[in-house]
Scaffold this motif. Structure first.
Motif, mmCIF file in Angstrom:
data_model
loop_
_atom_site.group_PDB
_atom_site.id
_atom_site.type_symbol
_atom_site.label_atom_id
_atom_site.label_comp_id
_atom_site.label_asym_id
_atom_site.label_seq_id
_atom_site.Cartn_x
_atom_site.Cartn_y
_atom_site.Cartn_z
ATOM 1 N N LYS A 40 0.855 -1.196 0.000
ATOM 2 C CA LYS A 40 0.000 0.000 0.000
ATOM 3 C C LYS A 40 0.884 1.237 0.000
ATOM 4 N N GLN A 41 0.330 2.343 -0.486
ATOM 5 C CA GLN A 41 1.091 3.586 -0.522
ATOM 6 C C GLN A 41 0.645 4.551 0.560
ATOM 7 N N VAL A 42 1.626 5.229 1.152
ATOM 8 C CA VAL A 42 1.377 6.333 2.073
ATOM 9 C C VAL A 42 1.604 7.594 1.239
ATOM 10 N N LYS A 43 0.530 8.355 1.012
ATOM 11 C CA LYS A 43 0.622 9.562 0.186
ATOM 12 C C LYS A 43 0.567 10.827 1.024
ATOM 13 N N SER A 44 -0.009 10.708 2.208
ATOM 14 C CA SER A 44 -0.140 11.872 3.085
ATOM 15 C C SER A 44 -0.233 11.412 4.529
ATOM 16 N N THR A 57 6.290 20.114 9.402
ATOM 17 C CA THR A 57 6.975 19.250 8.450
ATOM 18 C C THR A 57 6.780 17.802 8.862
ATOM 19 N N ALA A 58 6.645 16.917 7.888
ATOM 20 C CA ALA A 58 6.583 15.478 8.155
ATOM 21 C C ALA A 58 7.774 14.811 7.475
ATOM 22 N N LEU A 59 8.358 13.842 8.150
ATOM 23 C CA LEU A 59 9.422 13.021 7.583
ATOM 24 C C LEU A 59 9.005 11.572 7.726
ATOM 25 N N VAL A 60 9.200 10.774 6.691
ATOM 26 C CA VAL A 60 8.881 9.348 6.748
ATOM 27 C C VAL A 60 10.185 8.573 6.587
ATOM 28 N N TYR A 61 10.462 7.735 7.569
ATOM 29 C CA TYR A 61 11.637 6.880 7.547
ATOM 30 C C TYR A 61 11.192 5.451 7.279
ATOM 31 N N VAL A 62 11.933 4.737 6.442
ATOM 32 C CA VAL A 62 11.749 3.302 6.262
ATOM 33 C C VAL A 62 13.098 2.662 6.564
ATOM 34 N N LYS A 65 15.985 5.208 7.209
ATOM 35 C CA LYS A 65 16.397 6.208 6.222
ATOM 36 C C LYS A 65 15.195 7.057 5.812
ATOM 37 N N VAL A 66 15.423 8.375 5.666
ATOM 38 C CA VAL A 66 14.351 9.260 5.209
ATOM 39 C C VAL A 66 14.049 8.933 3.754
ATOM 40 N N VAL A 67 12.774 8.626 3.467
ATOM 41 C CA VAL A 67 12.372 8.293 2.100
ATOM 42 C C VAL A 67 11.404 9.313 1.517
ATOM 43 N N SER A 68 10.807 10.147 2.360
ATOM 44 C CA SER A 68 9.895 11.180 1.866
ATOM 45 C C SER A 68 9.682 12.237 2.939
ATOM 46 N N THR A 69 9.347 13.443 2.484
ATOM 47 C CA THR A 69 9.039 14.539 3.388
ATOM 48 C C THR A 69 7.836 15.303 2.845
ATOM 49 N N GLY A 70 7.295 16.156 3.652
ATOM 50 C CA GLY A 70 6.199 17.022 3.228
ATOM 51 C C GLY A 70 6.080 18.187 4.184
ATOM 52 N N VAL A 71 5.587 19.314 3.689
ATOM 53 C CA VAL A 71 5.384 20.506 4.502
ATOM 54 C C VAL A 71 3.925 20.922 4.360
ATOM 55 N N THR A 92 5.712 3.405 -0.786
ATOM 56 C CA THR A 92 5.112 2.072 -0.822
ATOM 57 C C THR A 92 5.680 1.281 0.345
ATOM 58 N N ILE A 93 4.800 0.700 1.151
ATOM 59 C CA ILE A 93 5.230 -0.033 2.350
ATOM 60 C C ILE A 93 5.814 -1.380 1.935
ATOM 61 N N PRO A 94 7.119 -1.584 2.200
ATOM 62 C CA PRO A 94 7.744 -2.851 1.832
ATOM 63 C C PRO A 94 7.547 -3.912 2.921
ATOM 64 N N ALA A 95 7.651 -5.160 2.535
ATOM 65 C CA ALA A 95 7.552 -6.264 3.495
ATOM 66 C C ALA A 95 8.743 -6.230 4.436
ATOM 67 N N GLY A 96 8.515 -6.512 5.705
ATOM 68 C CA GLY A 96 9.579 -6.623 6.693
ATOM 69 C C GLY A 96 10.211 -5.312 7.117
ATOM 70 N N ALA A 97 9.584 -4.198 6.781
ATOM 71 C CA ALA A 97 10.179 -2.890 7.075
ATOM 72 C C ALA A 97 9.625 -2.292 8.363
#
Length: 108
Positions: A40-44, A57-62, A65-71, A92-97
């Motif tokens: 599944k995708q995290v878009k927001s 600000t939002a930061l998404v780590y997988v 590691k930072v893989v996406s940001t948004g303001v 996109t949410i990877p398996a085992g992450a």
């Protein structure tokens, strides 16, 4: 929709008291928390805002590691309103992450 981890780990809150005050909140998701969301995708990221701030600000780590940001756009602030930060790049949410979402708000 993902929300706080169901493994009873508390979210983290910290402050920075230099020139500009910053408030940080994070949600941590282990691989087991995400297994039903693989592919599944995290878009927001949504959050509730109760105070006018300079910037959010939002930061998404997988896997650490930072893989996406948004303001978030703060021009239409209303207290108690649910807000949404659209990420620069969908994740996109990877398996085992593991995933970590960090929200940082700053004000003077």
């Amino acid at each position: 929709m993902l929300s706080f981890s169901n493994n009873n780990k508390p979210f983290n809150i910290s402050f920075n008291s230099e020139e500009m005050t910053a408030f940080y909140v994070s949600n941590y998701f282990e691989a087991e928390d995400l297994e039903n969301f693989v592919g599944k995708q995290v878009k927001s990221i949504s959050y509730m805002q109760y105070r006018a701030v300079y910037k959010v600000t939002a930061l998404v780590y997988v896997n650490g590691k930072v893989v996406s940001t948004g303001v978030d756009d703060q021009s239409n602030f209303e207290s108690g309103e649910e807000k949404e930060i659209v990420l620069d790049t969908p994740v996109t949410i990877p398996a085992g992450a593991t995933m970590l979402h960090i929200y940082a708000a700053a004000w003077n």
